[in-house]
Design a protein around this motif. Structure first.
Motif, PDB file in Angstrom:
ATOM      1  N   ARG A  49      91.565  27.308 229.688  1.00  0.00           N
ATOM      2  CA  ARG A  49      91.645  28.670 230.233  1.00  0.00           C
ATOM      3  C   ARG A  49      91.371  29.710 229.140  1.00  0.00           C
ATOM      4  O   ARG A  49      90.604  30.656 229.333  1.00  0.00           O
ATOM      5  CB  ARG A  49      93.025  28.890 230.851  1.00  0.00           C
ATOM      6  N   LEU A  53      87.921  32.260 228.715  1.00  0.00           N
ATOM      7  CA  LEU A  53      87.959  33.712 228.515  1.00  0.00           C
ATOM      8  C   LEU A  53      87.187  34.113 227.262  1.00  0.00           C
ATOM      9  O   LEU A  53      86.412  35.072 227.265  1.00  0.00           O
ATOM     10  CB  LEU A  53      89.408  34.204 228.435  1.00  0.00           C
ATOM     11  N   GLU A  77      87.704  44.235 228.266  1.00  0.00           N
ATOM     12  CA  GLU A  77      88.721  43.923 229.274  1.00  0.00           C
ATOM     13  C   GLU A  77      89.090  42.438 229.231  1.00  0.00           C
ATOM     14  O   GLU A  77      90.278  42.082 229.250  1.00  0.00           O
ATOM     15  CB  GLU A  77      88.214  44.284 230.673  1.00  0.00           C
ATOM     16  N   ILE A  78      88.085  41.598 229.165  1.00  0.00           N
ATOM     17  CA  ILE A  78      88.340  40.151 229.139  1.00  0.00           C
ATOM     18  C   ILE A  78      89.012  39.754 227.834  1.00  0.00           C
ATOM     19  O   ILE A  78      89.881  38.882 227.808  1.00  0.00           O
ATOM     20  CB  ILE A  78      87.034  39.370 229.386  1.00  0.00           C
ATOM     21  N   LYS A  80      91.127  41.536 226.200  1.00  0.00           N
ATOM     22  CA  LYS A  80      92.552  41.882 226.369  1.00  0.00           C
ATOM     23  C   LYS A  80      93.271  40.785 227.146  1.00  0.00           C
ATOM     24  O   LYS A  80      94.401  40.420 226.811  1.00  0.00           O
ATOM     25  CB  LYS A  80      92.702  43.225 227.079  1.00  0.00           C
ATOM     26  N   GLN A  81      92.610  40.271 228.176  1.00  0.00           N
ATOM     27  CA  GLN A  81      93.201  39.164 228.949  1.00  0.00           C
ATOM     28  C   GLN A  81      93.391  37.939 228.048  1.00  0.00           C
ATOM     29  O   GLN A  81      94.433  37.284 228.101  1.00  0.00           O
ATOM     30  CB  GLN A  81      92.310  38.781 230.124  1.00  0.00           C
ATOM     31  N   LYS A  84      96.328  38.379 225.784  1.00  0.00           N
ATOM     32  CA  LYS A  84      97.575  38.217 226.540  1.00  0.00           C
ATOM     33  C   LYS A  84      97.869  36.734 226.768  1.00  0.00           C
ATOM     34  O   LYS A  84      98.998  36.273 226.557  1.00  0.00           O
ATOM     35  CB  LYS A  84      97.477  38.952 227.879  1.00  0.00           C
ATOM     36  N   VAL A  85      96.860  35.988 227.166  1.00  0.00           N
ATOM     37  CA  VAL A  85      97.020  34.546 227.387  1.00  0.00           C
ATOM     38  C   VAL A  85      97.417  33.858 226.084  1.00  0.00           C
ATOM     39  O   VAL A  85      98.298  32.999 226.064  1.00  0.00           O
ATOM     40  CB  VAL A  85      95.733  33.929 227.980  1.00  0.00           C
TER      41      VAL A  85
END
Length: 114
Positions: A49, A53, A77-78, A80-81, A84-85
């Motif tokens: 996962r 990203l 944006e991705i 940042k995801q 976070k992950v």
């Protein structure tokens, strides 16, 4: 005769008690093996996962270099995801052993990044 019956009864109770402990121990070992294999698949899916990203970010950065103005915004944006992950996974796998297994799974998944 009473002493012999008492010794025989105590011996039988001890045998049943100790054999019950051995069975519980064997069951706990089996559960540990099952949970670690489940953890291993979880580690692999989490690593995949995160790599997915990060691969998306790299592709979008490549598109931005080729002149796609929206690709850079999407990549941010991705990214940042992905950050976070990454933070979530550091909390999910706090032990050194888990982190090493995650690093191996991450390297494997990174090889699949196009």
């Amino acid at each position: 005769m009473k002493n012999l019956k008492l010794i025989f009864t105590i011996t039988l109770l001890a045998i049943f008690t100790l054999s019950g402990c051995a069975n519980e121990s064997d069951q706990e070992k089996g559960n540990t093996i099952e949970s670690s294999s489940a953890d291993n698949s979880s580690i692999k899916s989490d690593a995949k996962r995160l790599v997915d990203l990060q691969c998306q970010v790299m592709k979008l950065i490549g598109e931005a270099k080729n002149g796609d103005a929206t690709a850079l915004m999407k990549s941010e944006e991705i990214n940042k995801q992905a950050e976070k992950v990454s933070r979530e996974l550091k909390e999910k796998y706090p032990t050194k052993e888990d982190q090493e297994r995650f690093a191996e799974a991450y390297q494997e998944a990174l090889g699949e990044c196009e």
